[in-house]
Design an enzyme around this catalytic site. Structure first.
Site, PDB file in Angstrom:
ATOM      1  N   GLU A  53     -21.393   1.478 -12.653  1.00 21.95           N
ATOM      2  CA  GLU A  53     -21.002   2.878 -12.844  1.00 21.95           C
ATOM      3  C   GLU A  53     -19.742   3.225 -12.055  1.00 21.95           C
ATOM      4  O   GLU A  53     -18.840   3.885 -12.578  1.00 21.95           O
ATOM      5  CB  GLU A  53     -22.148   3.820 -12.455  1.00 21.95           C
ATOM      6  CG  GLU A  53     -23.230   3.924 -13.495  1.00 21.95           C
ATOM      7  CD  GLU A  53     -22.809   4.644 -14.773  1.00 21.95           C
ATOM      8  OE1 GLU A  53     -21.787   5.372 -14.776  1.00 21.95           O
ATOM      9  OE2 GLU A  53     -23.514   4.490 -15.783  1.00 21.95           O
ATOM     10  N   GLU A  57     -16.163   4.329 -13.770  1.00 17.18           N
ATOM     11  CA  GLU A  57     -15.656   5.677 -13.538  1.00 17.18           C
ATOM     12  C   GLU A  57     -14.415   5.743 -12.657  1.00 17.18           C
ATOM     13  O   GLU A  57     -13.622   6.679 -12.774  1.00 17.18           O
ATOM     14  CB  GLU A  57     -16.765   6.551 -12.946  1.00 17.18           C
ATOM     15  CG  GLU A  57     -17.902   6.757 -13.934  1.00 17.18           C
ATOM     16  CD  GLU A  57     -19.133   7.394 -13.338  1.00 17.18           C
ATOM     17  OE1 GLU A  57     -19.137   7.695 -12.127  1.00 17.18           O
ATOM     18  OE2 GLU A  57     -20.104   7.588 -14.089  1.00 17.18           O
ATOM     19  N   PRO A  74     -38.088  17.581 -10.079  1.00 16.02           N
ATOM     20  CA  PRO A  74     -37.529  18.114 -11.325  1.00 16.02           C
ATOM     21  C   PRO A  74     -36.747  19.414 -11.138  1.00 16.02           C
ATOM     22  O   PRO A  74     -35.884  19.734 -11.952  1.00 16.02           O
ATOM     23  CB  PRO A  74     -38.741  18.317 -12.234  1.00 16.02           C
ATOM     24  CG  PRO A  74     -39.942  18.128 -11.396  1.00 16.02           C
ATOM     25  CD  PRO A  74     -39.536  17.459 -10.119  1.00 16.02           C
ATOM     26  N   ASP A  75     -37.003  20.156 -10.074  1.00 16.87           N
ATOM     27  CA  ASP A  75     -36.239  21.382  -9.831  1.00 16.87           C
ATOM     28  C   ASP A  75     -34.772  21.091  -9.533  1.00 16.87           C
ATOM     29  O   ASP A  75     -33.891  21.857  -9.914  1.00 16.87           O
ATOM     30  CB  ASP A  75     -36.842  22.183  -8.667  1.00 16.87           C
ATOM     31  CG  ASP A  75     -38.156  22.840  -9.039  1.00 16.87           C
ATOM     32  OD1 ASP A  75     -38.400  23.084 -10.244  1.00 16.87           O
ATOM     33  OD2 ASP A  75     -38.956  23.091  -8.126  1.00 16.87           O
ATOM     34  N   GLU A 112     -10.792  13.754 -13.621  1.00 12.37           N
ATOM     35  CA  GLU A 112     -10.047  13.555 -12.374  1.00 12.37           C
ATOM     36  C   GLU A 112     -10.938  12.828 -11.368  1.00 12.37           C
ATOM     37  O   GLU A 112     -12.151  12.974 -11.392  1.00 12.37           O
ATOM     38  CB  GLU A 112      -9.645  14.933 -11.816  1.00 12.37           C
ATOM     39  CG  GLU A 112      -8.625  14.918 -10.722  1.00 12.37           C
ATOM     40  CD  GLU A 112      -8.186  16.315 -10.322  1.00 12.37           C
ATOM     41  OE1 GLU A 112      -7.525  16.420  -9.266  1.00 12.37           O
ATOM     42  OE2 GLU A 112      -8.503  17.292 -11.019  1.00 12.37           O
TER      43      GLU A 112
END
Length: 146
Positions: A53, A57, A74-75, A112
């Site tokens: 990754e 990127e 999950p919040d 960017e």
């Protein structure tokens, strides 16, 4: 509980430069700043996914230094894509250092790429990323589980 369409495994990688600035990318999909991160692909380890990754990127190679934490609440780990899909991510967040390559924005994924002072982060930062950064700055030996 708010709607969630899928649960996915993910990685995030925090990289500081020599001035203790943190590397962020402005994501093309949502236009927000964030720590380099992404999905784990089938057959990948979390380490392989983190390395891939960051390379995709930012065009740099990294060496993983340690696990900062595993984030599954999950919040804070609920992310809504522009398509409307809502994903609950289980994210393994790592601290890494650049070991090669040269910093370059991948225009397919990022608008960017830039290092920021940790006390002067952009306002439009993805909601889960400040906790990851706070935990990295805590320099705790043990990983966080949140």
């Amino acid at each position: 509980m708010k709607r969630i369409d899928a649960v996915k495994a993910a990685v995030a990688v925090i990289i500081f430069n020599e001035q203790k600035q943190v590397l962020l990318q402005k994501r093309k999909d949502v236009g927000l700043w964030g720590i380099p991160s992404g999905h784990i692909e089938i057959g990948e380890t979390v380490e392989q996914a983190a390395i891939r990754e960051v390379k995709e990127e930012t065009n740099v190679d990294i060496t993983i230094k340690k696990l900062i934490g595993v984030y599954s609440d999950p919040d804070s780990q609920r992310f809504e894509y522009p398509s409307g899909e809502v994903v609950h991510f289980i994210t393994s967040c790592f601290l890494a250092e650049i070991s090669g390559g040269h910093l370059c924005c991948n225009e397919e994924e990022s608008l960017e790429i830039k290092f920021f002072d940790v006390d002067d982060l952009p306002n439009n930062l993805l909601k889960m990323h400040p906790q990851w950064l706070k935990d990295a700055l805590a320099q705790r030996e043990l990983a966080f589980i949140r």
